[in-house]
Design a protein around this motif. Structure first.
Motif, mmCIF file in Angstrom:
data_model
loop_
_atom_site.group_PDB
_atom_site.id
_atom_site.type_symbol
_atom_site.label_atom_id
_atom_site.label_comp_id
_atom_site.label_asym_id
_atom_site.label_seq_id
_atom_site.Cartn_x
_atom_site.Cartn_y
_atom_site.Cartn_z
ATOM 1 N N UNK A 1 0.850 -1.142 -0.018
ATOM 2 C CA UNK A 1 -0.014 -0.410 0.026
ATOM 3 C C UNK A 1 0.732 1.431 0.053
ATOM 4 N N UNK A 2 0.465 2.244 -0.702
ATOM 5 C CA UNK A 2 1.130 3.581 -0.511
ATOM 6 C C UNK A 2 0.540 4.243 0.291
ATOM 7 N N UNK A 3 1.201 4.589 1.551
ATOM 8 C CA UNK A 3 0.573 4.988 2.397
ATOM 9 C C UNK A 3 0.665 6.489 2.259
ATOM 10 N N UNK A 4 0.783 7.634 0.963
ATOM 11 C CA UNK A 4 0.333 8.543 0.962
ATOM 12 C C UNK A 4 -1.199 9.052 -0.124
ATOM 13 N N UNK A 5 -1.343 7.604 -0.343
ATOM 14 C CA UNK A 5 -2.898 7.625 -0.583
ATOM 15 C C UNK A 5 -4.100 6.711 0.557
ATOM 16 N N UNK A 6 -4.035 6.322 1.522
ATOM 17 C CA UNK A 6 -4.279 5.575 2.315
ATOM 18 C C UNK A 6 -6.167 6.498 3.006
ATOM 19 N N UNK A 7 -5.414 7.723 3.305
ATOM 20 C CA UNK A 7 -7.075 8.098 3.667
ATOM 21 C C UNK A 7 -7.656 7.732 2.597
ATOM 22 N N UNK A 8 -8.502 7.835 1.553
ATOM 23 C CA UNK A 8 -8.940 6.962 1.406
ATOM 24 C C UNK A 8 -9.268 5.973 -0.460
ATOM 25 N N UNK A 9 -9.242 4.955 -0.889
ATOM 26 C CA UNK A 9 -9.581 4.602 -1.555
ATOM 27 C C UNK A 9 -11.253 4.245 -2.754
ATOM 28 N N UNK A 10 -10.366 4.854 -3.752
ATOM 29 C CA UNK A 10 -11.871 4.384 -4.753
ATOM 30 C C UNK A 10 -12.446 5.294 -4.549
ATOM 31 N N UNK A 11 -12.660 6.254 -4.218
ATOM 32 C CA UNK A 11 -13.809 7.316 -3.293
ATOM 33 C C UNK A 11 -14.946 6.511 -1.840
ATOM 34 N N UNK B 1 -13.775 6.006 1.944
ATOM 35 C CA UNK B 1 -12.905 6.391 3.089
ATOM 36 C C UNK B 1 -13.055 5.406 3.655
ATOM 37 N N UNK B 2 -12.551 5.006 4.489
ATOM 38 C CA UNK B 2 -12.023 3.956 5.101
ATOM 39 C C UNK B 2 -11.841 4.338 6.708
ATOM 40 N N UNK B 3 -12.186 3.379 7.341
ATOM 41 C CA UNK B 3 -12.291 2.619 8.501
ATOM 42 C C UNK B 3 -12.336 3.745 9.984
ATOM 43 N N UNK B 4 -13.011 3.679 10.502
ATOM 44 C CA UNK B 4 -12.510 4.341 11.792
ATOM 45 C C UNK B 4 -11.372 3.074 12.820
ATOM 46 N N UNK B 5 -10.396 3.800 13.845
ATOM 47 C CA UNK B 5 -9.489 2.730 13.928
ATOM 48 C C UNK B 5 -8.202 3.069 14.741
ATOM 49 N N UNK B 6 -8.184 2.767 15.728
ATOM 50 C CA UNK B 6 -6.915 3.065 16.663
ATOM 51 C C UNK B 6 -5.581 2.204 16.437
ATOM 52 N N UNK B 7 -4.358 2.423 16.698
ATOM 53 C CA UNK B 7 -3.168 1.558 17.186
ATOM 54 C C UNK B 7 -2.501 1.742 17.854
ATOM 55 N N UNK B 8 -0.903 2.402 18.095
ATOM 56 C CA UNK B 8 -0.477 2.125 18.828
ATOM 57 C C UNK B 8 1.215 2.724 18.623
ATOM 58 N N UNK B 9 1.127 3.836 19.840
ATOM 59 C CA UNK B 9 3.155 3.895 19.617
ATOM 60 C C UNK B 9 3.298 3.645 20.877
ATOM 61 N N UNK B 10 4.554 3.909 20.573
ATOM 62 C CA UNK B 10 5.992 3.045 21.390
ATOM 63 C C UNK B 10 7.231 3.157 21.560
ATOM 64 N N UNK B 11 7.749 3.281 22.439
ATOM 65 C CA UNK B 11 9.039 3.904 22.407
ATOM 66 C C UNK B 11 10.454 2.728 21.313
ATOM 67 N N UNK B 12 10.808 3.723 20.995
ATOM 68 C CA UNK B 12 11.575 2.927 19.673
ATOM 69 C C UNK B 12 13.308 2.370 20.542
ATOM 70 N N UNK B 13 13.086 0.959 20.705
ATOM 71 C CA UNK B 13 14.574 0.317 21.400
ATOM 72 C C UNK B 13 15.657 1.210 21.362
#
Length: 254
Positions: free
Chosen positions: A218-228, A230-242
């Motif tokens: 996937x192109x991360x610059x084009x993930x806000x919309x796909x084929x017109x 809009x994608x579903x809402x969701x949550x991810x995670x933030x983590x401290x880099x080792x």
């Protein structure tokens, strides 16, 4: 009564403490946890695209700790924040079976006298997941990279910096050829003045990296919309880099 000079010293110390205390405290980041739609990223950024819906398993394979729930807006905001970007990575909600891990703190292929931490990290993650991809696009320092591991095996890896080719393993893929990235052999005439011989690598751009990402996953610059749509809402995670991810010079033999 205290002498005026003593009062002045006490006030100066108190003022300095008030200013410096926040800087001396452990850095705490508060993330928004309200589910939201994907946010684009990719420019001046490094990221992994891993074919999985299991963010917890991926975080464990990467050796990430101190995970906190974060939505797209706050997670992407953190990895682009000048004060936070060196210390954190964002693990995205899955999109079409792919999970991103993004952050400038991800190890980058190194040249010269630096320890290579990118390849070992990818190899370790590839032992857990069948399709692992790495990308980096930093136009400001003229650095671009992409790599793909399938079924635990490295298939293709390339990285380019100001000094030239830093990483070149495996054959160029169809995606690279479609984008015009190939090795051009310059044969010339032997002993002719000005003949450079050897091979010339067409230097990539950010658009090339994103184009490869689009063809591989996937192109991360084009993930806000796909084929017109809009994608579903969701949550991810933030983590401290080792700490182990930080650049490290090769120790010279005594």
């Amino acid at each position: 009564m205290l002498p005026a000079v003593v009062i002045l010293v006490v006030l100066t110390i108190a003022t300095a403490a008030a200013v410096l205390a926040p800087r001396l405290l452990p850095r705490r980041v508060r993330m928004d946890v309200a589910p939201d739609r994907p946010r684009a990223f990719g420019s001046e950024m490094a990221w992994l695209a891993v074919e999985t819906d299991d963010a917890g398993r991926l975080a464990n394979a990467l050796g990430l700790e101190d995970l906190s729930v974060a939505n797209w807006n706050s997670g992407i905001g953190a990895i682009y924040d000048l004060k936070l970007s060196d210390s954190f990575v964002f693990i995205s909600p899955p999109i079409e079976g792919w999970t991103f891990v993004a952050g400038v703190s991800l190890p980058m292929p190194q040249g010269g006298g630096f320890v290579d931490k990118a390849a070992p990290l990818l190899a370790r993650v590839a032992r857990e997941f069948s399709n692992v991809q790495y990308f980096a696009a930093f136009p400001i320092i003229d650095f671009y990279a992409w790599a793909r591991f399938e079924n635990g095996q490295p298939r293709r890896a390339a990285a380019f910096g100001e000094a030239g080719v830093l990483w070149d393993a495996g054959r160029p893929t169809a995606a690279e050829r479609e984008l015009g990235l190939s090795m051009l052999e310059l044969r010339g005439i032997l002993n002719r003045q000005g003949d450079i011989g050897g091979a010339l690598q067409l230097h990539p751009t950010e658009a090339h990296v994103l184009g490869i990402a689009e063809r591989w996953s996937l192109n991360p610059m084009a993930i806000e919309a796909s084929g017109g749509q809009k994608r579903e809402n969701g949550v991810g995670w933030i983590a401290r880099a080792p700490h182990a991810w930080r650049a490290q010079r090769v120790r010279s033999a005594a």
